[in-house]
Every structure is written in structure tokens, then in C-alpha cells.
Design a protein around this motif. Structure first.
Motif, PDB file in Angstrom:
ATOM      1  N   VAL A 407     -16.439 -43.011  -7.634  1.00 47.08           N
ATOM      2  CA  VAL A 407     -15.513 -43.305  -6.758  1.00 47.08           C
ATOM      3  C   VAL A 407     -15.882 -43.930  -5.300  1.00 47.08           C
ATOM      4  O   VAL A 407     -15.514 -45.265  -5.555  1.00 47.08           O
ATOM      5  CB  VAL A 407     -14.358 -42.981  -7.233  1.00 47.08           C
ATOM      6  N   LEU A 408     -16.853 -43.231  -4.873  1.00 44.29           N
ATOM      7  CA  LEU A 408     -17.199 -43.468  -3.685  1.00 44.29           C
ATOM      8  C   LEU A 408     -18.112 -44.765  -4.186  1.00 44.29           C
ATOM      9  O   LEU A 408     -18.106 -45.819  -2.532  1.00 44.29           O
ATOM     10  CB  LEU A 408     -17.926 -42.083  -3.065  1.00 44.29           C
ATOM     11  N   GLU A 409     -18.727 -44.809  -4.280  1.00 49.20           N
ATOM     12  CA  GLU A 409     -19.395 -46.032  -4.746  1.00 49.20           C
ATOM     13  C   GLU A 409     -18.801 -47.331  -4.458  1.00 49.20           C
ATOM     14  O   GLU A 409     -19.157 -48.156  -4.384  1.00 49.20           O
ATOM     15  CB  GLU A 409     -20.568 -45.462  -5.614  1.00 49.20           C
ATOM     16  N   ASP A 410     -17.606 -47.005  -5.753  1.00 50.61           N
ATOM     17  CA  ASP A 410     -16.672 -48.161  -5.677  1.00 50.61           C
ATOM     18  C   ASP A 410     -16.175 -49.270  -4.508  1.00 50.61           C
ATOM     19  O   ASP A 410     -16.418 -50.029  -4.528  1.00 50.61           O
ATOM     20  CB  ASP A 410     -16.066 -47.974  -6.655  1.00 50.61           C
ATOM     21  N   VAL A 411     -15.839 -47.724  -3.448  1.00 49.18           N
ATOM     22  CA  VAL A 411     -15.251 -48.045  -2.295  1.00 49.18           C
ATOM     23  C   VAL A 411     -16.071 -48.803  -1.616  1.00 49.18           C
ATOM     24  O   VAL A 411     -15.745 -49.818  -0.820  1.00 49.18           O
ATOM     25  CB  VAL A 411     -14.602 -47.272  -1.657  1.00 49.18           C
ATOM     26  N   SER A 412     -17.253 -47.957  -1.316  1.00 47.52           N
ATOM     27  CA  SER A 412     -18.602 -48.855  -0.493  1.00 47.52           C
ATOM     28  C   SER A 412     -18.539 -50.364  -0.633  1.00 47.52           C
ATOM     29  O   SER A 412     -19.196 -51.294  -0.396  1.00 47.52           O
ATOM     30  CB  SER A 412     -20.014 -48.230  -1.128  1.00 47.52           C
ATOM     31  N   ARG A 413     -19.177 -50.585  -2.227  1.00 50.30           N
ATOM     32  CA  ARG A 413     -19.168 -51.526  -3.103  1.00 50.30           C
ATOM     33  C   ARG A 413     -18.163 -52.851  -2.072  1.00 50.30           C
ATOM     34  O   ARG A 413     -17.753 -53.930  -2.035  1.00 50.30           O
ATOM     35  CB  ARG A 413     -18.939 -52.175  -3.966  1.00 50.30           C
ATOM     36  N   THR A 414     -17.003 -52.568  -2.572  1.00 50.04           N
ATOM     37  CA  THR A 414     -15.590 -53.162  -2.059  1.00 50.04           C
ATOM     38  C   THR A 414     -15.498 -53.383  -0.847  1.00 50.04           C
ATOM     39  O   THR A 414     -14.816 -54.633  -0.402  1.00 50.04           O
ATOM     40  CB  THR A 414     -14.068 -52.541  -2.620  1.00 50.04           C
ATOM     41  N   LEU A 415     -16.267 -52.602   0.082  1.00 52.16           N
ATOM     42  CA  LEU A 415     -16.474 -52.735   1.655  1.00 52.16           C
ATOM     43  C   LEU A 415     -17.742 -54.342   1.369  1.00 52.16           C
ATOM     44  O   LEU A 415     -17.811 -54.196   3.036  1.00 52.16           O
ATOM     45  CB  LEU A 415     -16.321 -51.291   2.123  1.00 52.16           C
ATOM     46  N   GLY A 416     -18.198 -54.281   0.928  1.00 53.20           N
ATOM     47  CA  GLY A 416     -19.632 -55.493   0.794  1.00 53.20           C
ATOM     48  C   GLY A 416     -20.688 -54.965   1.115  1.00 53.20           C
ATOM     49  O   GLY A 416     -21.627 -55.697   1.338  1.00 53.20           O
ATOM     50  N   ASN A 417     -20.485 -53.868   0.828  1.00 52.13           N
ATOM     51  CA  ASN A 417     -22.553 -53.293   0.544  1.00 52.13           C
ATOM     52  C   ASN A 417     -23.052 -53.246  -0.537  1.00 52.13           C
ATOM     53  O   ASN A 417     -22.068 -53.476  -1.870  1.00 52.13           O
ATOM     54  CB  ASN A 417     -21.896 -51.527   1.030  1.00 52.13           C
ATOM     55  N   THR A 418     -24.199 -53.508  -0.318  1.00 52.18           N
ATOM     56  CA  THR A 418     -24.883 -53.674  -1.475  1.00 52.18           C
ATOM     57  C   THR A 418     -25.534 -52.669  -2.305  1.00 52.18           C
ATOM     58  O   THR A 418     -24.841 -50.730  -1.999  1.00 52.18           O
ATOM     59  CB  THR A 418     -26.383 -55.048  -1.124  1.00 52.18           C
ATOM     60  N   ARG A 419     -25.508 -52.815  -3.284  1.00 50.08           N
ATOM     61  CA  ARG A 419     -25.799 -51.329  -5.094  1.00 50.08           C
ATOM     62  C   ARG A 419     -26.754 -50.965  -4.063  1.00 50.08           C
ATOM     63  O   ARG A 419     -27.272 -49.664  -4.033  1.00 50.08           O
ATOM     64  CB  ARG A 419     -26.240 -51.946  -6.093  1.00 50.08           C
ATOM     65  N   THR A 420     -28.235 -51.724  -3.300  1.00 49.41           N
ATOM     66  CA  THR A 420     -28.583 -50.280  -2.174  1.00 49.41           C
ATOM     67  C   THR A 420     -28.723 -49.780  -1.514  1.00 49.41           C
ATOM     68  O   THR A 420     -28.714 -49.086  -1.023  1.00 49.41           O
ATOM     69  CB  THR A 420     -30.161 -51.929  -2.153  1.00 49.41           C
ATOM     70  N   ARG A 421     -28.095 -50.262  -0.872  1.00 52.98           N
ATOM     71  CA  ARG A 421     -27.239 -49.982  -0.173  1.00 52.98           C
ATOM     72  C   ARG A 421     -26.767 -48.842   0.333  1.00 52.98           C
ATOM     73  O   ARG A 421     -25.965 -47.991   0.956  1.00 52.98           O
ATOM     74  CB  ARG A 421     -26.804 -51.190   1.530  1.00 52.98           C
ATOM     75  N   THR A 422     -25.627 -48.805  -1.031  1.00 55.48           N
ATOM     76  CA  THR A 422     -24.341 -48.228  -1.932  1.00 55.48           C
ATOM     77  C   THR A 422     -25.647 -46.837  -1.990  1.00 55.48           C
ATOM     78  O   THR A 422     -24.865 -45.512  -1.687  1.00 55.48           O
ATOM     79  CB  THR A 422     -23.876 -48.733  -2.691  1.00 55.48           C
ATOM     80  N   ASP A 423     -26.242 -46.882  -2.811  1.00 54.89           N
ATOM     81  CA  ASP A 423     -27.310 -46.075  -2.976  1.00 54.89           C
ATOM     82  C   ASP A 423     -27.604 -45.198  -1.629  1.00 54.89           C
ATOM     83  O   ASP A 423     -27.906 -43.636  -1.583  1.00 54.89           O
ATOM     84  CB  ASP A 423     -28.702 -46.130  -3.687  1.00 54.89           C
ATOM     85  N   ILE A 424     -28.412 -45.650  -1.197  1.00 60.16           N
ATOM     86  CA  ILE A 424     -29.071 -44.671   0.346  1.00 60.16           C
ATOM     87  C   ILE A 424     -27.865 -44.504   1.565  1.00 60.16           C
ATOM     88  O   ILE A 424     -28.693 -42.855   1.925  1.00 60.16           O
ATOM     89  CB  ILE A 424     -30.379 -45.723   1.121  1.00 60.16           C
ATOM     90  N   ARG A 425     -26.703 -44.933   1.488  1.00 55.17           N
ATOM     91  CA  ARG A 425     -25.954 -44.427   2.715  1.00 55.17           C
ATOM     92  C   ARG A 425     -24.989 -43.813   1.759  1.00 55.17           C
ATOM     93  O   ARG A 425     -24.696 -42.423   2.675  1.00 55.17           O
ATOM     94  CB  ARG A 425     -25.684 -45.518   3.219  1.00 55.17           C
TER      95      ARG A 425
END
Length: 515
Positions: A407-425
Motif C-alpha cells: 500500500v505504501l508503494e501504491d500511495v507513492s505512485r499516486t503522488l506522481g513518483n515513478t516505479r524506480t523512484r518508489t523502489d529507491i525511496r
């Protein structure tokens, strides 16, 4: 969860490249095995010698796996789920066998009790060396388990033992299976302990064939059989993981109340004390005895220090390289159910079931043919370590990523972060304890590695493992003691880090379920 990695060709490509690199020894074995033709390979494969080695190796692996399963699960339950006096001390002390190389334990046992030579001695030494590989992940699983159903079971009149066997063990089955897999792969690839105990298993047969140098085809055929055994073990573990329940209970996760042992307190204390004495006290006391005797000799302490520093350097380099290369495979395997992801993860485990000498010769073959500029350099040695120990980091990192909240990755994606940025951050920072555990396990294992290091170390460079082996081979046990103690000290720090990281993973699992 597969949606997370649709359109991720870069990650899939990186994972595939790493997985193909891990299969390098198979290329070497295939070339060597069939260079004399299919007929010769078939003759060597189905000869009586191959069958005998297969049966002896299977018997030893089965004995060690069963012993590690029973001892590891029982020890984990006692130190995490009961009111055993001193359980915190025992929880840490029972990790100590990971810091003692199997061939160090083997040379102490065989020096003190020569009658142990053979199957029983090899099984004893390897079981005592490997049971923490089961105990640690199972202890973390017990700590993360929802105690709801266990409490209900006990209120219905079931005793603590029956509840543990019928309810709690279902939750820790995947962790136990993963630990047994590592213990089994370690057993089929171990050389030092079986050589010292003079038990004729596959690794000793391969070493003898290579050392003879007359026909390496036979040794390569034996290596291919070991690959098949490693593949069977890995597939069995994956099937156990898929068929197990990930979590039992639907209540709010919380620390479980410890089970009161009562009249079983003394037997439990005797059990863990006997285990600690056999796995730790006997090797340590034997080394102390040999160390005292070593004072009669002139010990080159400068050489001991230089060798220790070399061991630290190679172990750190290998751990860093393995952790970095394991990340794409672990991330892809944890967030995708595609056949490519499963194949990439599976591929990393194949070489781990091979003896170090086989992987070492495969790397030498590639170094001479394709990379002559790095032949007999530290780079080539580190590459061999990567091939050998990649699954240690892949398994730990994949489990940590898999346990992180999607769910945290989904939230990050909805905030406009790319998949790679989500993986890293987001994903990787949450998985840091698992990544650290994998790095510590690789560091620990590299420090103890022997056959590949003997073959590939640069000229003029020795590690604690090679010095220890050289001195024990000429029965200079007293001179070997300082190197053995230095190796145990070097291994103690990553063992402590590994223990803490796995326990924190269990605590994080509880917090994750509360999100």
C-alpha cells in the motif's frame, strides 16, 4: 502484485543478466562433461561410483536436514515462545555456530575423537554448524506470528506442545523450509568437514577427480548431478512456501504471552545447554587447548594480522558486490509472479549447491578464455564469490521486500513518483534489515569459504581459511589455532548483525500488519 512490474523491461533485463551470470558454472560443466562425447558422459553418469556417491550424499544431506529442522525449530520455539530462564542469552549464544566454520569444528572433533571419522562425524559437525540457519528465520516467524489461534487452542484444553505442533508450526513452515534449504545446499557443497571426517561424498569425489587431473570429465559429471540435487531441493522448498499459510489468525498482531514450561523447564534447559555445548563449547575449548600448545611454537603474529586484514577486505568486497547484484533479482521476484521472475530467482540457487572447487574452475575457465586481464586478481575471486553466494542475499532481500506493505508503494505512485523512484525511496529503505542480513550472511560465508579461495586467490595472498587449511593438512594443529580464533572473531560480528536483523524483521512484520 504483478501490476507493479508491468512495463519494467529494465528491471527484468537486469535480473535476467544476473541470473544468467549465476549459471556460468553450468556452461563449464556442460562443456567439460560432453567434450568426450555423449557415450562417454553416459558411461560415467551411470557407473557404480556415481550411484554410490549420490546415495552417500543424499543420506548425509537427509540426516543433516532432519537434524537441523528438529533442532532449529525446537530451539527457536524455546527461546522465543517460552519462559525459559536465560532465554535471551541462549537466543544469542545459539547463533554462535555460524561464526565457527564447519572445517574448524571438524578438525577439533577429529583431533579429539578420531573414532568419529565417517558418516556420523560428518553429520554431527554439519548439523551443529547449520541448525542456526533454521533457528534464526523460524525465531523471527514465531515473533511475528499472531498469537490469537494459539491462545484459542489452549483455552480449548490443548497443551502447549500440542498447540505448537498443530497451530504454531503452520505459520513458521515457510521459514523452516527456507532454512532447511540453505542447510541442505550447504551440506551437498561442503568440502572441508567431509574431507576431515573422511566421508566419501560428492564434494570429496569431485576434489579427488580434479586433483588427479587425468580426466576432468568425470568430475564434471559429478558436478552436474549435484546441480540436479540442488534443483530438486530448491523446487521442493518453493512448493512448501507456496503451500503454506503466510499468516494464521485475523486478530491484531501483538507479542504473544510466553508459554510456562513448569516441569519441562529443566529438560528444556538441559536441551539448549547440550546443544550449545556440542556446537560451541567443544570447538572453542578444543581451540583453546591447541592455542595453549601453540605457544611452544614461534607464531608469526604479523602474518596472522595481515591474513586477517586480507580476509576482511575480500569478505567486505564480496558482500557489497553480492548485495548490489541481488537487488534486481530480489525486487523482481518479490513483486512479480511471472515465469521469468521465478526462473531468475531459481537460477541463483543452482551454483550454491556446487562445491567451491567446481565454481572456482568454471571461473578460471572463463577468466583464461574471456577475461585474461583479471586472471589471478582479486576481481576474479570476488566474481566467484558472487556466483557462489548470490542466493544468500537474494533470499533475504526478497523476503524483506515481499514483507513490505504494498500500500505504501501504491500511495507513492499516486503522488506522481515513478516505479524506480518508489523502489529507491520507499521499498528498499523498508527492506534495509533484510538487505543487511543478506550482506552479513555473505560476509560471514565468504570469510569461511575454502575451495574457491584456494584456487583463485592472487599470488602471495592468503586468507584465514586457506592458512588454517594449510596448517591442519600437515597436522600442525597448534600453529593453526591462532588463525582459527581470528576467523571466529571475524565471523562473530556479522553473526551478531545477522541475528539482530532477522529479529528486527520479525518485529517489523508485527508493525506491518497493524498498518
Amino acid at each position: 502484485m504483478t501490476h507493479l512490474h508491468r512495463g519494467r523491461p529494465i528491471l527484468a533485463a537486469a535480473a535476467s543478466i544476473v541470473a544468467l551470470g549465476a549459471l556460468t558454472p553450468l556452461v563449464y560443466l556442460a562443456l567439460r562433461s560432453f567434450e568426450g562425447g555423449v557415450g562417454k558422459a553416459s558411461t560415467l553418469l551411470f557407473r557404480r561410483r556415481t550411484l554410490d556417491l549420490a546415495l552417500r550424499t543424499a543420506a548425509l544431506t537427509s540426516a543433516v536436514a532432519i537434524a537441523c529442522l528438529i533442532l532449529g525449530v525446537l530451539a527457536a520455539w524455546v527461546v522465543t515462545r517460552t519462559d525459559l530462564p536465560g532465554r535471551r542469552f541462549f537466543a544469542v549464544a545459539l547463533c554462535a555456530p555460524l561464526a565457527i566454520p564447519s572445517y574448524v569444528s571438524g578438525y577439533v572433533w577429529i583431533a579429539e575423537f578420531p573414532s568419529l571419522a565417517g558418516f556420523f562425524g560428518a553429520a554431527l559437525v554439519l548439523s551443529m554448524s547449520c541448525f542456526p540457519l533454521v533457528m534464526l528465520p523460524v525465531a523471527a516467524a514465531f515473533a511475528a506470528a499472531d498469537p490469537g489461534r494459539a491462545e484459542v487452542s489452549r483455552t480449548l484444553g490443548r497443551g502447549a506442545l500440542r498447540t505448537a505442533l498443530t497451530v504454531e508450526l503452520r505459520h513458521v513452515t515457510p521459514s523452516a523450509a527456507a532454512g532447511v534449504l540453505l542447510a541442505s545446499l550447504y551440506t551437498i557443497s561442503d568440502f572441508g568437514a567431509v574431507a576431515l571426517m573422511r566421508y566419501d561424498a560428492f564434494t570429496l569425489g569431485i576434489y579427488s577427480a580434479y586433483r588427479g587431473g587425468l580426466d576432468r570429465t568425470a568430475a564434471s559429471i559429478l558436478g552436474l548431478v549435484l546441480v540436479l540435487m540442488a534443483l530438486v531441493l530448491t523446487l521442493a522448498e518453493r512448493r512448501t512456501r507456496r503451500g503454506a499459510t503466510a499468516r494464521i489468525g485475523s486478530g491484531s498482531p501483538r507479542p504473544a504471552e510466553p508459554v510456562e514450561l513448569r516441569r519441562w523447564t529443566l529438560p528444556a534447559l538441559l536441551m539448549v545447554s547440550a546443544l550449545l555445548a556440542t556446537a560451541v563449547a567443544v570447538p572453542i575449548l578444543g581451540l583453546v587447548r591447541w592455542l595453549v600448545r601453540s605457544f611452544r611454537f614461534t607464531i608469526d603474529w604479523v602474518d596472522v594480522i595481515d591474513t586477517t586484514l586480507a580476509t576482511l577486505r575480500y569478505s567486505a568486497l564480496a558482500a557489497l558486490a553480492v548485495v548490489i547484484l541481488a537487488l534486481p533479482v530480489a525486487l523482481y521476484a518479490a513483486r512479480s509472479t511471472s515465469p521469468v521472475a521465478r526462473a531468475a530467482e531459481l537460477s541463483t540457487y543452482i551454483a550454491h549447491g556446487l562445491p567451491g572447487i567446481t565454481v572456482g574452475l568454471a571461473v578460471v575457465f572463463i577468466g583464461i578464455r574471456l577475461l585474461p586481464s583479471i586472471y589471478q586478481t582479486a576481481t576474479l575471486l570476488v566474481l566467484a564469490y558472487v556466483v557462489l553466494f548470490l542466493p544468500l542475499a537474494v533470499g533475504s532481500t526478497r523476503a524483506a521486500i515481499h514483507a513490505s506493505p504494498v500500500v505504501l508503494e501504491d500511495v507513492s505512485r499516486t503522488l506522481g513518483n515513478t516505479r524506480t523512484r518508489t523502489d529507491i525511496r520507499v521499498t528498499l529503505p523498508i527492506a534495509v534489515p533484510g538487505i543487511a542480513a543478506g550482506g552479513a550472511l555473505v560476509f560471514l560465508t565468504v570469510a569461511k569459504e575454502l575451495p574457491a579461495t584456494l584456487l583463485l586467490r592472487p599470488r602471495g595472498v592468503d586468507t584465514l581459511a586457506t592458512e588454517l587449511w594449510s596448517t591442519t593438512q600437515v597436522f600442525k594443529y597448534g600453529e593453526a589455532a591462532p588463525y582459527a580464533f581470528a576467523l571466529i572473531i571475524v565471523s562473530a560480528v556479522p553473526t551478531f548483525v545477522l541475528d539482530r536483523a532477522i529479529r528486527r524483521r520479525g518485529e517489523r512484520s508485527i508493525r506491518k500488519e497493524n498498518l
